[in-house]
Design an enzyme around this catalytic site. Structure first.
Site, short mmCIF file in Angstrom:
data_model
loop_
_atom_site.label_atom_id
_atom_site.label_comp_id
_atom_site.label_asym_id
_atom_site.label_seq_id
_atom_site.Cartn_x
_atom_site.Cartn_y
_atom_site.Cartn_z
N THR A 18 0.74 -1.34 0.02
CA THR A 18 0.18 -0.08 -0.09
C THR A 18 0.84 1.13 0.01
O THR A 18 0.50 2.03 -0.85
CB THR A 18 -0.92 0.14 1.33
OG1 THR A 18 -1.54 -1.21 1.28
CG2 THR A 18 -2.01 1.12 1.03
N ARG A 22 7.75 -2.66 2.76
CA ARG A 22 8.27 -3.05 4.19
C ARG A 22 8.35 -4.33 4.36
O ARG A 22 7.84 -5.35 4.10
CB ARG A 22 6.95 -2.63 4.96
CG ARG A 22 6.54 -1.15 4.90
CD ARG A 22 5.50 -0.83 5.84
NE ARG A 22 5.02 0.49 5.13
CZ ARG A 22 3.98 1.22 5.71
NH1 ARG A 22 3.33 1.09 6.65
NH2 ARG A 22 3.97 2.51 5.12
N HIS A 114 4.04 3.49 10.66
CA HIS A 114 3.37 3.22 11.90
C HIS A 114 3.92 1.81 12.34
O HIS A 114 3.73 1.41 13.63
CB HIS A 114 2.04 3.28 12.06
CG HIS A 114 1.31 2.37 10.99
ND1 HIS A 114 1.46 2.67 9.61
CD2 HIS A 114 0.70 1.19 10.96
CE1 HIS A 114 0.75 1.64 8.88
NE2 HIS A 114 0.56 0.88 9.48
N ASP A 281 2.81 11.33 8.54
CA ASP A 281 1.67 11.59 7.83
C ASP A 281 0.37 11.49 8.31
O ASP A 281 -0.60 11.73 7.83
CB ASP A 281 1.75 11.04 6.36
CG ASP A 281 2.12 9.60 6.77
OD1 ASP A 281 1.93 9.03 7.82
OD2 ASP A 281 2.28 8.59 5.55
N THR A 345 -7.48 1.95 -1.25
CA THR A 345 -6.62 2.38 -0.30
C THR A 345 -5.32 2.93 -0.69
O THR A 345 -4.73 2.14 -1.40
CB THR A 345 -6.70 1.32 0.74
OG1 THR A 345 -7.99 1.14 1.37
CG2 THR A 345 -5.92 1.50 2.03
N GLU A 364 -8.42 9.29 4.48
CA GLU A 364 -8.34 8.04 4.90
C GLU A 364 -8.89 7.69 6.07
O GLU A 364 -8.32 8.50 7.18
CB GLU A 364 -7.20 7.14 4.62
CG GLU A 364 -6.69 7.26 3.11
CD GLU A 364 -5.57 6.16 2.75
OE1 GLU A 364 -5.73 5.05 2.36
OE2 GLU A 364 -4.42 6.57 3.01
N GLU A 365 -9.48 6.62 6.51
CA GLU A 365 -10.04 6.21 7.84
C GLU A 365 -8.84 5.73 8.70
O GLU A 365 -9.18 5.79 9.99
CB GLU A 365 -11.05 4.96 7.63
CG GLU A 365 -10.43 3.89 6.82
CD GLU A 365 -9.53 2.94 7.63
OE1 GLU A 365 -9.48 2.91 9.06
OE2 GLU A 365 -8.35 2.70 7.14
N SER A 366 -7.61 5.75 8.16
CA SER A 366 -6.75 5.16 8.98
C SER A 366 -5.96 6.38 9.52
O SER A 366 -4.80 6.25 9.61
CB SER A 366 -5.63 4.26 8.21
OG SER A 366 -5.28 5.20 7.13
N ARG A 497 -8.81 -6.78 7.34
CA ARG A 497 -9.47 -5.51 8.02
C ARG A 497 -10.88 -5.36 7.74
O ARG A 497 -11.27 -5.56 6.49
CB ARG A 497 -9.06 -4.05 7.58
CG ARG A 497 -7.15 -4.01 7.49
CD ARG A 497 -6.90 -2.63 7.61
NE ARG A 497 -5.51 -2.49 7.41
CZ ARG A 497 -4.65 -2.52 8.34
NH1 ARG A 497 -4.93 -2.80 9.72
NH2 ARG A 497 -3.31 -2.25 8.28
C1 VG1 Z 1 -2.50 1.30 5.78
C2 VG1 Z 1 -4.12 2.04 5.92
C3 VG1 Z 1 -3.99 3.00 4.61
C4 VG1 Z 1 -2.75 3.95 4.78
C5 VG1 Z 1 -1.46 3.00 4.50
C6 VG1 Z 1 0.03 3.69 4.73
O1 VG1 Z 1 -2.63 0.38 4.65
O2 VG1 Z 1 -4.96 1.20 6.03
O3 VG1 Z 1 -5.07 3.80 4.66
O4 VG1 Z 1 -2.68 4.80 3.18
O5 VG1 Z 1 -1.53 1.99 5.76
O6 VG1 Z 1 -0.15 4.63 5.85
P1 VG1 Z 1 -3.11 -1.26 4.86
O7 VG1 Z 1 -3.01 -1.76 3.20
O8 VG1 Z 1 -2.29 -1.88 5.74
O9 VG1 Z 1 -4.40 -1.07 5.08
V1 VG1 Z 1 1.21 5.00 6.45
O10 VG1 Z 1 0.96 6.10 7.55
O11 VG1 Z 1 2.21 3.81 6.07
O12 VG1 Z 1 2.39 5.97 5.26
CO CO Z 2 2.87 7.00 7.94
#
Ligand code: VG1
Ligand code: CO
Length: 544
Positions: A18, A22, A114, A281, A345, A364-366, A497
């Protein structure tokens, strides 16, 4: 110009998810692993003559070594200039800003956002292109393909780099500039918001804390809140970036910010609390009583009140939200008469809409919110936006949210994560779910019946880029929605999720939504057979 060429046996697991690649820190530290991915980036987006690259990261373990490697490989690839944040630090939004402000070709951001850091945690690499935004999927797929077919990687061995000293040195033919990571970003923030009004608010007895979680936002928040806006020393908690984030989980979630949440509860609760994540972010906004603003509500509120803020005084061109994000922003967009886009997403899907001037705000919801001031979500920007609104409206966090719900109704929201699943069964679960969508309409479960169910596919209205299989959405009656998707940011295994959302009309907006969301949660488990197919009695993390 001594360039060393190292042969490499290609790796087969370098497909970005996404948001960048990582993996465990240990995987990234394996000989040639980081280098192979960086070489693939440099070959898929080779530097134009005279090009500049931005390099920085969130301060996590291995970030400094990785930054030096990236600088030397960029020099070997022919970059004329590299700007790297002092101490290898740059928040993701600050990196995006620098790309745009300096006309750079791209940015390499060393962060797993995160995800926890340290030798037993995760590391990551994000690549942003000349717009300042995350590389589009066409490019990340090309990088993945290249990484599997790589013969060697190249590094400039000449020249010294002192990441702690501001100034310019030469690494082979490349000018390497160690820059202050904060100033340009802080200047940008000051140009967007009504700083005198926020200063007035903070001088009026309004009490707040910002939790930087020992991640990258500490220096940015200290400069902005304490130095430029006059908040008292100590307003920024956990302000020093540490390689292991002080052992914490740099995720702005109530569970991971106990000190902040304690300051926001009890008889002496502060007026405003906020936190950001590893790379700066994300944002969490908290009012007194530990009242956490749901990110979907936050996007809707910022959109509805954008014209109170200098940068957006002319109104918003449009708004976008990722598909699983609550539909609160859609209601505001309808009222304003502007477009609301629903995207897959990940921030990369917002970039073309911003570049084309179709949207001003997105989220985004996150815990991600942002605007066209950069091409990333931006934690401190959201905090300043909230402070600007509180100053302009003269009310508290809860009042502002209540007012919004009273006008537009409320999209009560919860996310349930089933973590630590095995990849095979998790994918089989999604396959099984997709298989039962065609005849889902009319099916009843608890108080809900299915109106329509599909597997979300997207076609970018600007550049035609497409994405299928972006998550299963189930629309219900009475007005509610369930979304299922697998995370794309983990470094091993799989996370399911499940996003739950139900609409409460204005007259019920203040109701305790827990019972409604519990019923929806039961429906989500029954509809997808979560217990039988995944063997899980309950989610491992519940947010909202
Ligand atoms: C998560 C969140 C998504 C966000 C991504 C990167 O992805 O749900 O909304 O854009 O992290 O955020 P996933 O595929 O685990 O649901 V960050 O703060 O890594 O730059
Ligand atoms: Co981030």
């Amino acid at each position: 110009m001594p360039i060393a060429v190292h042969a490499v046996t290609p790796f087969d697991d370098q497909r970005p998810g996404t948001s960048g690649l990582r993996k465990s820190t240990r995987r990234f530290m394996q000989p040639g692993y980081l280098q192979a991915f960086v070489q693939a980036i440099l070959e898929c987006d080779p530097p134009d003559p005279g090009a500049t690259l931005i390099v920085g990261g969130d301060g996590r373990f291995f970030g400094r070594e990785a930054a030096e490697t990236v600088v030397r490989m960029a020099a070997a690839a022919g970059y004329a200039r590299v700007k790297v944040g002092r101490g290898a630090l740059l928040s993701t939004p600050a990196a995006s800003n620098l790309v745009r402000a300096t006309g750079a070709q791209g940015a390499v951001i060393l962060s797993a956002s995160h995800n926890p850091g340290g030798p037993d945690g995760d590391f990551g690499v994000k690549y942003n292109t000349a717009s300042g935004g995350p590389a589009p999927e066409s490019l990340t797929e090309a990088i993945f393909a290249r990484s599997k077919a790589l013969a060697d990687w190249r590094v400039e061995t000449d020249g010294e780099i002192d990441l702690d000293r501001l100034g310019e040195t030469r690494v082979g033919g490349c000018a390497v500039e160690v820059i202050d990571p904060v100033t340009a970003y802080a200047d940008l923030m000051e140009s967007l918001f009504d700083f005198p009004a926020i200063r007035g608010l903070l001088a009026s007895g309004f009490r707040m804390r910002f939790d930087a979680m020992h991640a990258v936002t500490g220096p940015y928040a200290t400069e902005l809140l304490e130095r430029r806006l006059g908040a008292p020393a100590g307003t920024v908690m956990n302000a020093t970036p540490l390689p292991d984030f002080g052992g914490g989980h740099p995720d702005p979630h109530p569970e991971h910010a106990p000190g902040l949440m304690a300051a926001m509860t009890g008889p002496d609760a502060l007026d405003f609390g906020a936190a950001s994540d590893g790379d700066g972010d994300r944002n969490m906004i908290v009012g007194p009583g530990g009242f956490v603003v749901s990110p979907g509500d936050s996007l809707a509120i910022l959109t509805a009140l954008a014209d109170r803020v200098p940068a957006y005084a002319g109104g918003v061109a449009g708004v976008a939200r990722s598909m699983p994000t609550a539909r609160a922003a859609d209601r505001v967009a309808r009222a304003l008469g502007v477009d609301c886009f629903e995207t897959p997403t990940g921030w990369k899907w917002f970039v073309s809409l911003m570049d084309a001037g179709r949207i001003t705000l997105c989220g985004e919801e996150s815990f991600g919110t942002g605007s066209n001031h950069v091409r990333e979500k931006d934690g401190l920007w959201a905090v300043l936006f909230w402070l600007n609104l509180l100053a302009a409206e003269g009310v508290g966090v809860r009042e502002l949210v209540m007012r919004h719900w009273t006008r537009f109704g409320r999209d009560a929201y919860r996310r349930e994560d089933y973590e630590g699943l095995e990849t095979g069964p998790a994918e089989a679960f999604m396959q099984a779910l997709r298989g039962r969508l065609d005849d889902a309409a009319g099916r009843a479960s608890g108080p809900f019946s299915v109106v329509r169910a599909d597997d979300f596919a997207y076609v970018d209205p600007v550049d035609g880029a497409g994405a299928a299989g972006q998550g299963v959405r189930v629309m219900l009656s009475p007005d509610a929605r369930i979304t299922y998707r697998l995370s794309g940011t983990g470094s091993s295994g799989a996370t399911l999720r499940v996003y739950l959302e139900t609409y409460l009309p204005p007259e019920r907006a203040d109701a305790d939504a827990a019972a409604d969301l519990d019923a929806l949660s039961a429906t989500s488990r029954a509809f997808a057979d979560v217990g039988d197919l995944l063997g899980r009695e309950a989610p491992s993390v519940v947010t909202g």
